[in-house]
Design a protein around this motif. Structure first.
Motif, PDB file in Angstrom:
ATOM      1  N   PRO A 191      34.421  29.348  44.871  1.00  0.00           N
ATOM      2  CA  PRO A 191      33.116  29.933  44.508  1.00  0.00           C
ATOM      3  C   PRO A 191      32.605  30.988  45.485  1.00  0.00           C
ATOM      4  O   PRO A 191      31.705  31.755  45.132  1.00  0.00           O
ATOM      5  N   ASP A 192      33.162  31.028  46.708  1.00  0.00           N
ATOM      6  CA  ASP A 192      32.751  32.067  47.660  1.00  0.00           C
ATOM      7  C   ASP A 192      33.933  32.957  48.040  1.00  0.00           C
ATOM      8  O   ASP A 192      33.914  33.646  49.056  1.00  0.00           O
ATOM      9  N   GLY A 193      34.978  32.959  47.206  1.00  0.00           N
ATOM     10  CA  GLY A 193      36.197  33.698  47.510  1.00  0.00           C
ATOM     11  C   GLY A 193      36.214  35.106  46.951  1.00  0.00           C
ATOM     12  O   GLY A 193      35.209  35.625  46.450  1.00  0.00           O
ATOM     13  N   GLN A 194      37.390  35.717  47.024  1.00  0.00           N
ATOM     14  CA  GLN A 194      37.571  37.108  46.602  1.00  0.00           C
ATOM     15  C   GLN A 194      37.130  37.348  45.158  1.00  0.00           C
ATOM     16  O   GLN A 194      36.361  38.267  44.865  1.00  0.00           O
ATOM     17  N   SER A 195      37.638  36.533  44.249  1.00  0.00           N
ATOM     18  CA  SER A 195      37.354  36.739  42.833  1.00  0.00           C
ATOM     19  C   SER A 195      35.857  36.621  42.524  1.00  0.00           C
ATOM     20  O   SER A 195      35.284  37.468  41.837  1.00  0.00           O
ATOM     21  N   ALA A 196      35.229  35.581  43.056  1.00  0.00           N
ATOM     22  CA  ALA A 196      33.795  35.369  42.801  1.00  0.00           C
ATOM     23  C   ALA A 196      32.948  36.475  43.425  1.00  0.00           C
ATOM     24  O   ALA A 196      31.904  36.849  42.877  1.00  0.00           O
ATOM     25  N   THR A 197      33.377  37.012  44.566  1.00  0.00           N
ATOM     26  CA  THR A 197      32.632  38.080  45.224  1.00  0.00           C
ATOM     27  C   THR A 197      32.522  39.293  44.307  1.00  0.00           C
ATOM     28  O   THR A 197      31.461  39.914  44.185  1.00  0.00           O
ATOM     29  N   VAL A 198      33.611  39.621  43.617  1.00  0.00           N
ATOM     30  CA  VAL A 198      33.588  40.718  42.650  1.00  0.00           C
ATOM     31  C   VAL A 198      32.810  40.304  41.406  1.00  0.00           C
ATOM     32  O   VAL A 198      31.939  41.038  40.909  1.00  0.00           O
TER      33      VAL A 198
ATOM     34  N   LYS B 293      30.048  34.649  37.901  1.00  0.00           N
ATOM     35  CA  LYS B 293      29.244  34.920  36.708  1.00  0.00           C
ATOM     36  C   LYS B 293      30.000  35.749  35.678  1.00  0.00           C
ATOM     37  O   LYS B 293      29.764  35.646  34.485  1.00  0.00           O
ATOM     38  N   GLY B 294      30.878  36.600  36.154  1.00  0.00           N
ATOM     39  CA  GLY B 294      31.600  37.501  35.254  1.00  0.00           C
ATOM     40  C   GLY B 294      30.849  38.804  35.085  1.00  0.00           C
ATOM     41  O   GLY B 294      29.611  38.826  35.092  1.00  0.00           O
ATOM     42  N   LEU B 295      31.574  39.906  34.939  1.00  0.00           N
ATOM     43  CA  LEU B 295      30.944  41.231  34.839  1.00  0.00           C
ATOM     44  C   LEU B 295      30.811  41.736  33.412  1.00  0.00           C
ATOM     45  O   LEU B 295      30.130  42.736  33.170  1.00  0.00           O
ATOM     46  N   GLY B 296      31.465  41.083  32.468  1.00  0.00           N
ATOM     47  CA  GLY B 296      31.366  41.521  31.075  1.00  0.00           C
ATOM     48  C   GLY B 296      31.836  42.954  30.903  1.00  0.00           C
ATOM     49  O   GLY B 296      32.893  43.347  31.413  1.00  0.00           O
ATOM     50  N   ASP B 297      31.027  43.760  30.218  1.00  0.00           N
ATOM     51  CA  ASP B 297      31.399  45.142  29.929  1.00  0.00           C
ATOM     52  C   ASP B 297      31.387  46.033  31.172  1.00  0.00           C
ATOM     53  O   ASP B 297      31.849  47.178  31.121  1.00  0.00           O
ATOM     54  N   ASP B 298      30.837  45.533  32.276  1.00  0.00           N
ATOM     55  CA  ASP B 298      30.821  46.331  33.507  1.00  0.00           C
ATOM     56  C   ASP B 298      32.151  46.263  34.264  1.00  0.00           C
ATOM     57  O   ASP B 298      32.334  46.962  35.264  1.00  0.00           O
ATOM     58  N   LEU B 299      33.078  45.425  33.805  1.00  0.00           N
ATOM     59  CA  LEU B 299      34.377  45.323  34.463  1.00  0.00           C
ATOM     60  C   LEU B 299      35.314  46.406  33.944  1.00  0.00           C
ATOM     61  O   LEU B 299      35.476  46.575  32.736  1.00  0.00           O
TER      62      LEU B 299
ATOM     63  N   PRO C 155      40.548  38.961  35.262  1.00  0.00           N
ATOM     64  CA  PRO C 155      39.335  38.714  34.465  1.00  0.00           C
ATOM     65  C   PRO C 155      39.064  37.234  34.195  1.00  0.00           C
ATOM     66  O   PRO C 155      37.912  36.783  34.291  1.00  0.00           O
ATOM     67  N   SER C 156      40.115  36.469  33.890  1.00  0.00           N
ATOM     68  CA  SER C 156      39.882  35.052  33.575  1.00  0.00           C
ATOM     69  C   SER C 156      39.469  34.274  34.816  1.00  0.00           C
ATOM     70  O   SER C 156      38.626  33.373  34.748  1.00  0.00           O
ATOM     71  N   VAL C 157      40.028  34.618  35.983  1.00  0.00           N
ATOM     72  CA  VAL C 157      39.646  33.926  37.211  1.00  0.00           C
ATOM     73  C   VAL C 157      38.238  34.332  37.634  1.00  0.00           C
ATOM     74  O   VAL C 157      37.459  33.506  38.127  1.00  0.00           O
ATOM     75  N   GLN C 158      37.884  35.594  37.412  1.00  0.00           N
ATOM     76  CA  GLN C 158      36.514  36.030  37.716  1.00  0.00           C
ATOM     77  C   GLN C 158      35.499  35.233  36.894  1.00  0.00           C
ATOM     78  O   GLN C 158      34.473  34.784  37.417  1.00  0.00           O
TER      79      GLN C 158
END
Length: 429
Positions: A261-268, A291-297, A283-286
């Protein structure tokens, strides 16, 4: 990847956790002629959704069709998986079915007599796979696994944070990339998230720069002559240092994991860094870790290096596959074939969990970013497997360790090449 990730605890499809590997357990056939009961130990590392649930569902479906078979799954995140698999293979065993990235690591397991040659068993389905996806699991003309995923590493980025920094389009060259890192910093945005603790994400930078500067032939030649001290490898290290000198990574990156939850993927994913260099599973790990970036990714390929010998079309990455332990019962191979049937595998593609490995699956890719990855892959001029999988395990580990030290500022570019060369020559005998 490599790598699809999150929980460090083992999860099980049925009751209980896998206690060991190899050989499955088979009870005596009943006097009535019913099939003997078989237990398959299946190890994989898809701890993030959607694959976590999809793979569990596939196993349940297989058991429903084969009531005599019980599948026990051990599901571990990337680093824990590699550690546990190394421990059991060093003891001379292997799980009945297990996730593999192929390449040099699989070759070492094959050479140790731990992996079943399934060439004859899968001959009927081999033509259904794309050659690129199969290549990592075929050694000396024999097949030792079937692929479940294929892809490449590239930059996953936050469009809003790029806009905030005044970046209108992703960089196409390395110098433009470094300029964009400076723009992001000037705008108060952390440019890059990195899991410094786990090391393998950092090796992507050095490997890609070596690919862009020296070309695919340089990496292939190094596998033969075991020499990583040549100017192109040093130049790759110098560019990694140039990036690290800009201090582009998040605070505390040296102690950060990838999928926590505080790692690389979650930071992005949580908007706290503008980008990460990661594979097709990002994308799936994010979504799973933040929270996920949705269309902003968004996604863009690793930039070209001005003056480099490598083609911008050369891809670096890998996928995932399933190998079968040497002592596994015949049901293990049957299960691997079941997992990679078009009707089953295309559901995983549609979910965004994996990319096509079967001919004709391309239309199942729905996510626009993953479509971009699939298109780049389809047009790739060359393909290089992750260096920590392409080379023998000790060499791959030294790549990861040395590049981590380069990024941390405790090794020079020249020392990186020398350290990897020393291990490579030692392994070669």
């Amino acid at each position: 990847m490599k790598r699809s990730l999150v929980l460090v605890a083992a999860a099980v499809l049925l009751a209980g956790c896998s206690g060991g590997g190899g050989g499955g357990t088979t009870s005596q056939q009943s006097s009535g002629g019913a099939p003997a009961k078989v237990t398959l130990e299946w190890w994989h590392l898809s701890t993030a959704e959607p694959l976590k649930s999809l793979w569990a569902q596939r196993a349940k479906e297989y058991m429903a069709k084969h009531p005599n078979v019980t599948i026990k799954a051990t599901v571990l995140e990337n680093e824990a998986y590699k550690a546990k698999l190394t421990t059991i293979t060093q003891s001379g065993k292997a799980p009945d079915v297990f996730a593999s990235w192929g390449g040099g690591v699989l070759k070492q397991q094959v050479d140790a007599g731990l992996v079943k040659d399934i060439s004859a068993d899968v001959a009927d389905v081999l033509p259904t796979f794309t050659p690129a996806a199969l290549s990592a699991y075929q050694l000396d003309g024999k097949t030792y696994g079937l692929p479940t995923d294929i892809g490449l590493v590239g930059f996953w980025y936050n469009k809003k944070l790029f806009e905030k920094a005044g970046i209108s389009e992703p960089p196409a060259t390395w110098s433009a990339f470094l300029d964009d890192v400076k723009k992001l910093k000037a705008a108060g945005v952390t440019p890059i998230a990195l899991a410094g603790k786990e090391k393998w994400p950092g090796h992507y930078y050095w490997a890609y720069l070596a690919l862009r500067i020296g070309g695919l032939d340089a990496l292939k030649q190094a596998a033969v002559d075991h020499d990583f001290t040549k100017p192109d490898f040093v130049a790759a290290g110098q560019q990694v240092k140039a990036l690290a000198d800009l201090q582009p990574f998040q605070k505390g990156f040296l102690g950060a994991a990838y999928s926590t939850p505080d790692g690389q993927s979650a930071t992005v994913s949580n908007g706290k860094a503008a980008m990460e260099l990661m594979g097709q599973w990002a994308p799936s790990v994010q979504k799973d870790s933040g929270k996920g970036l949705g269309d902003d990714l968004g996604f863009f390929p690793f930039p070209a290096v001005e003056g480099g010998k490598g083609s911008i079309g050369d891809a670096f990455g890998g996928g995932g596959g399933l190998a079968v332990g040497a002592d596994a019962p015949k049901e293990a191979v049957d299960f691997v074939k079941f997992m990679t049937e078009m009707g089953n595998h295309s559901k995983a593609v549609e979910s965004g969990g994996v990319l096509p490995v079967l001919k004709g699956e391309e239309s199942a890719v729905k996510d626009p970013n993953l479509k971009q990855v699939a298109t780049l892959l389809a047009g790739a001029t060359g393909y290089q497997l992750y260096l920590d999988q392409a080379y023998p395990p000790a060499v791959g580990q030294q790549v990861n360790d040395s590049v981590a030290e380069l990024i941390a500022g405790t090794k020079t570019p020249e020392q990186v090449g020398a350290a990897i060369t020393e291990v490579a020559k030692s392994e070669a005998g």
